[in-house]
Write a protein that holds these residues in place. Structure first.
Motif, mmCIF file in Angstrom:
data_model
loop_
_atom_site.group_PDB
_atom_site.id
_atom_site.type_symbol
_atom_site.label_atom_id
_atom_site.label_comp_id
_atom_site.label_asym_id
_atom_site.label_seq_id
_atom_site.Cartn_x
_atom_site.Cartn_y
_atom_site.Cartn_z
ATOM 1 N N VAL A 98 1.310 -6.145 3.297
ATOM 2 C CA VAL A 98 2.058 -5.463 2.244
ATOM 3 C C VAL A 98 1.860 -3.966 2.428
ATOM 4 O O VAL A 98 0.764 -3.443 2.211
ATOM 5 N N GLY A 99 2.902 -3.275 2.856
ATOM 6 C CA GLY A 99 2.824 -1.839 3.083
ATOM 7 C C GLY A 99 3.103 -1.468 4.521
ATOM 8 O O GLY A 99 2.423 -1.954 5.430
ATOM 9 N N GLY A 100 4.123 -0.629 4.733
ATOM 10 C CA GLY A 100 4.507 -0.211 6.079
ATOM 11 C C GLY A 100 4.067 1.193 6.402
ATOM 12 O O GLY A 100 4.801 1.929 7.083
ATOM 13 N N GLY A 101 2.866 1.577 5.939
ATOM 14 C CA GLY A 101 2.283 2.857 6.320
ATOM 15 C C GLY A 101 1.410 2.687 7.551
ATOM 16 O O GLY A 101 1.436 1.649 8.216
ATOM 17 N N LEU A 102 0.604 3.698 7.845
ATOM 18 C CA LEU A 102 -0.178 3.675 9.076
ATOM 19 C C LEU A 102 -1.182 2.527 9.121
ATOM 20 O O LEU A 102 -1.257 1.795 10.113
ATOM 21 N N ILE A 103 -1.947 2.353 8.045
ATOM 22 C CA ILE A 103 -2.982 1.309 8.054
ATOM 23 C C ILE A 103 -2.345 -0.076 8.165
ATOM 24 O O ILE A 103 -2.772 -0.918 8.967
ATOM 25 N N GLY A 104 -1.321 -0.328 7.364
ATOM 26 C CA GLY A 104 -0.662 -1.629 7.409
ATOM 27 C C GLY A 104 -0.096 -1.937 8.773
ATOM 28 O O GLY A 104 -0.230 -3.064 9.291
ATOM 29 N N LEU A 105 0.517 -0.953 9.415
ATOM 30 C CA LEU A 105 1.117 -1.171 10.726
ATOM 31 C C LEU A 105 0.060 -1.299 11.813
ATOM 32 O O LEU A 105 0.243 -2.046 12.782
ATOM 33 N N GLU A 106 -1.064 -0.594 11.681
ATOM 34 C CA GLU A 106 -2.143 -0.765 12.654
ATOM 35 C C GLU A 106 -2.714 -2.174 12.590
ATOM 36 O O GLU A 106 -2.976 -2.796 13.626
ATOM 37 N N VAL A 107 -2.895 -2.699 11.388
ATOM 38 C CA VAL A 107 -3.375 -4.074 11.243
ATOM 39 C C VAL A 107 -2.350 -5.050 11.799
ATOM 40 O O VAL A 107 -2.700 -6.013 12.497
ATOM 41 N N ALA A 108 -1.069 -4.812 11.520
ATOM 42 C CA ALA A 108 -0.009 -5.683 12.034
ATOM 43 C C ALA A 108 -0.016 -5.691 13.562
ATOM 44 O O ALA A 108 0.151 -6.749 14.187
ATOM 45 N N ALA A 109 -0.196 -4.514 14.176
ATOM 46 C CA ALA A 109 -0.232 -4.438 15.636
ATOM 47 C C ALA A 109 -1.420 -5.214 16.195
ATOM 48 O O ALA A 109 -1.280 -5.950 17.185
ATOM 49 N N VAL B 234 -8.824 26.847 5.379
ATOM 50 C CA VAL B 234 -7.381 27.062 5.564
ATOM 51 C C VAL B 234 -6.961 26.185 6.747
ATOM 52 O O VAL B 234 -6.939 26.636 7.898
ATOM 53 N N PRO B 235 -6.639 24.936 6.501
ATOM 54 C CA PRO B 235 -6.470 23.985 7.600
ATOM 55 C C PRO B 235 -5.060 23.962 8.187
ATOM 56 O O PRO B 235 -4.089 24.395 7.562
ATOM 57 N N VAL B 236 -4.981 23.443 9.403
ATOM 58 C CA VAL B 236 -3.730 22.965 9.999
ATOM 59 C C VAL B 236 -3.893 21.441 10.069
ATOM 60 O O VAL B 236 -4.620 20.938 10.918
ATOM 61 N N PRO B 237 -3.268 20.693 9.154
ATOM 62 C CA PRO B 237 -3.516 19.247 9.079
ATOM 63 C C PRO B 237 -3.090 18.526 10.353
ATOM 64 O O PRO B 237 -2.197 18.980 11.083
ATOM 65 N N SER B 238 -3.703 17.392 10.621
ATOM 66 C CA SER B 238 -3.295 16.556 11.740
ATOM 67 C C SER B 238 -3.739 15.130 11.485
ATOM 68 O O SER B 238 -4.640 14.875 10.683
ATOM 69 N N PHE B 239 -3.089 14.203 12.149
ATOM 70 C CA PHE B 239 -3.464 12.789 12.059
ATOM 71 C C PHE B 239 -3.052 12.106 13.354
ATOM 72 O O PHE B 239 -2.290 12.647 14.164
ATOM 73 N N TRP B 240 -3.574 10.899 13.559
ATOM 74 C CA TRP B 240 -3.128 10.099 14.692
ATOM 75 C C TRP B 240 -3.199 8.625 14.323
ATOM 76 O O TRP B 240 -3.887 8.228 13.376
ATOM 77 N N SER B 241 -2.468 7.822 15.078
ATOM 78 C CA SER B 241 -2.468 6.379 14.885
ATOM 79 C C SER B 241 -2.187 5.721 16.225
ATOM 80 O O SER B 241 -1.380 6.218 17.008
ATOM 81 N N GLU B 242 -2.858 4.600 16.478
ATOM 82 C CA GLU B 242 -2.627 3.841 17.710
ATOM 83 C C GLU B 242 -2.030 2.488 17.355
ATOM 84 O O GLU B 242 -2.621 1.725 16.591
ATOM 85 N N GLN B 243 -0.861 2.195 17.940
ATOM 86 C CA GLN B 243 -0.195 0.913 17.742
ATOM 87 C C GLN B 243 0.395 0.480 19.077
ATOM 88 O O GLN B 243 1.274 1.151 19.615
ATOM 89 N N TYR B 244 -0.125 -0.628 19.625
ATOM 90 C CA TYR B 244 0.258 -1.091 20.960
ATOM 91 C C TYR B 244 -0.017 0.023 21.978
ATOM 92 O O TYR B 244 -1.132 0.523 22.048
ATOM 93 N N ASP B 245 1.034 0.423 22.742
ATOM 94 C CA ASP B 245 0.856 1.501 23.706
ATOM 95 C C ASP B 245 1.380 2.824 23.169
ATOM 96 O O ASP B 245 1.644 3.754 23.937
#
Length: 406
Positions: free
Chosen positions: A152-163, A317-328
């Motif tokens: 339930v949820g198509g954000g980063l965490i949900g999609l990482e678990v789905a992958a 005074v940040p420059v935000p960033s994020f990453w996610s790994e799904q498959y390749d």
């Protein structure tokens, strides 16, 4: 005589860990104590929804403070230390076991907690929320005994678990209430690439689909009903509907909160002796107060809060960033996304993507798939506020690193 500064850190995640290490570096004579509710050394959480579920790594493989732990940095770790209250008048933290720990400066880094949905409450058999290594351990075992999974949820965490589940051969369905996945994270075209990758791995993603009811059936399966009246069943459900700041301790102590602990640029709360950092914080952003949830933010803001608790006066005074790994796919974002300004897309190889957002002739943010080198250069362009040429940004023959030298 020199009085030893007593600094307490509440929270065992990346913000708390980097706050503790930075405080000790800023004032080597200070007594720095870190209070963690977990039983172990602080560990990196991004692998929990990926490598840990796949059995490729353990949380202990990635200790935040290094192999020797926080003690090697001169920090005392109190594990299984649950805080009951902050006594601001006495400048002491009260633990659930009755101990009172005094402080000269305090950093709150309590992070966030899962955003629970009433249809699938915490503790319901077969339902999982992923926040800690204990959660990941239980979910890892459940996935290996399951035939089908509902996310339930198509954000980063949900999609990482789905992958991860798809790679383990578990039939997986994702429900997303918004018209597309990753709507809060990336542009439509980039999101479509991620959607296509899941489809190629057999994941059934249903967008524009709300969950309205769920019930535990005989045989230990869970049946859910969607807003369209459709009924789906699975033997395992993972809820990935986001998180909310764990600001309960701060609010009970009378600190100013607004869907997070409110701090200034120096990470100072409404009490000058108390600082806060990480997921739990609402801080001044370029477009107004903002709250971020990612590893880089927790690390960087934690370090600023720790140094300031030890006597510095640094601004965050940040420059935000994020990453996610799904498959390749290695999905990254950097900068502050803007609305209504110019957007430029650079053509990359088949499984790559790169899109830029420009404001006032300067790069404001960038999003990429399998474009790590380009994103590293984009971060530096944003940090240095260098003017950019739109045609050059669109041309894959012109390296972004070259723009830094002009």
């Amino acid at each position: 005589m020199h009085t030893i500064r007593n600094i307490l850190i509440i929270g065992g995640g990346p913000a708390g860990t980097f706050a503790a290490i930075a405080a000790k570096k800023q004032d080597p004579a200070a007594a720095v104590t870190m209070l963690s509710e977990e039983h172990c050394e602080p560990y990196e959480k991004p692998p929990l929804s990926k490598a840990v579920l796949l059995g490729k790594a353990l949380p202990s493989d990635a200790p935040i403070a290094g192999p020797a732990g926080v003690a090697s940095h001169g920090v005392v770790l109190e594990a299984r230390a649950r805080c009951a209250a902050i006594d601001r008048a006495a400048r002491a933290v009260v633990l659930e076991d009755g101990r009172r720990l005094p402080y000269d400066a305090l950093v709150i880094a309590t992070g966030s907690v899962a955003r629970e949905i009433p249809q699938l409450p915490l503790g319901m058999p077969g339902v999982h929320y992923l926040r800690t290594e204990a959660d990941a351990h239980v979910l890892k075992g459940a996935l290996r005994q399951s035939q089908d999974l509902l996310v339930v949820g198509g954000g980063l965490i949900g999609l990482e678990v789905a992958a991860a589940a798809a790679e383990l051969g578990v039939k997986t369905t994702v429900l997303e209430v918004l018209p597309r996945i990753l709507a809060r994270v990336c542009d439509e075209e980039t999101g479509a690439m991620v959607h296509a990758a899941h489809r190629q791995h057999g994941v059934d993603i249903r967008v524009g689909t709300a969950l309205v009811a769920a019930v535990r059936q005989a045989g230990e399966r869970i049946a859910v009903v969607t807003g369209a009246g459709e009924s789906l069943t699975a033997d395992l459900v993972v809820v990935g509907t986001g998180a909310k700041p764990d600001d309960r301790l701060a609010a009970a102590a009378g600190l100013r909160t607004d869907a997070g602990i409110v701090v200034d640029e120096q990470c100072r709360t409404s009490d000058p002796a108390i600082f806060a950092a990480g997921d739990v914080v609402r801080f001044p952003g370029p477009h107004g107060p903002v709250r971020l949830e990612n590893w880089r933010h927790a690390q960087d803001q934690g370090a600023v809060a720790g140094r300031n608790a030890a006597g510095a006066n640094d601004a965050y005074v940040p420059v935000p960033s994020f990453w996610s790994e799904q498959y390749d796919l290695y999905i990254q974002g950097v900068g502050w996304p803007v609305q209504g300004d110019q957007r430029v897309r650079r053509a990359l190889q088949r499984n790559g993507a790169l899109v830029f957002e420009i404001r006032d002739g300067r790069l404001a943010s960038a999003m990429g798939i399998n474009a790590q080198r380009d994103l590293a250069a984009a971060r530096r362009l944003i940090e240095r506020r260098l003017p950019v040429d739109l045609a050059a940004l669109a041309d894959p023959a012109q390296p972004l690193a070259g723009m830094l030298k002009r």
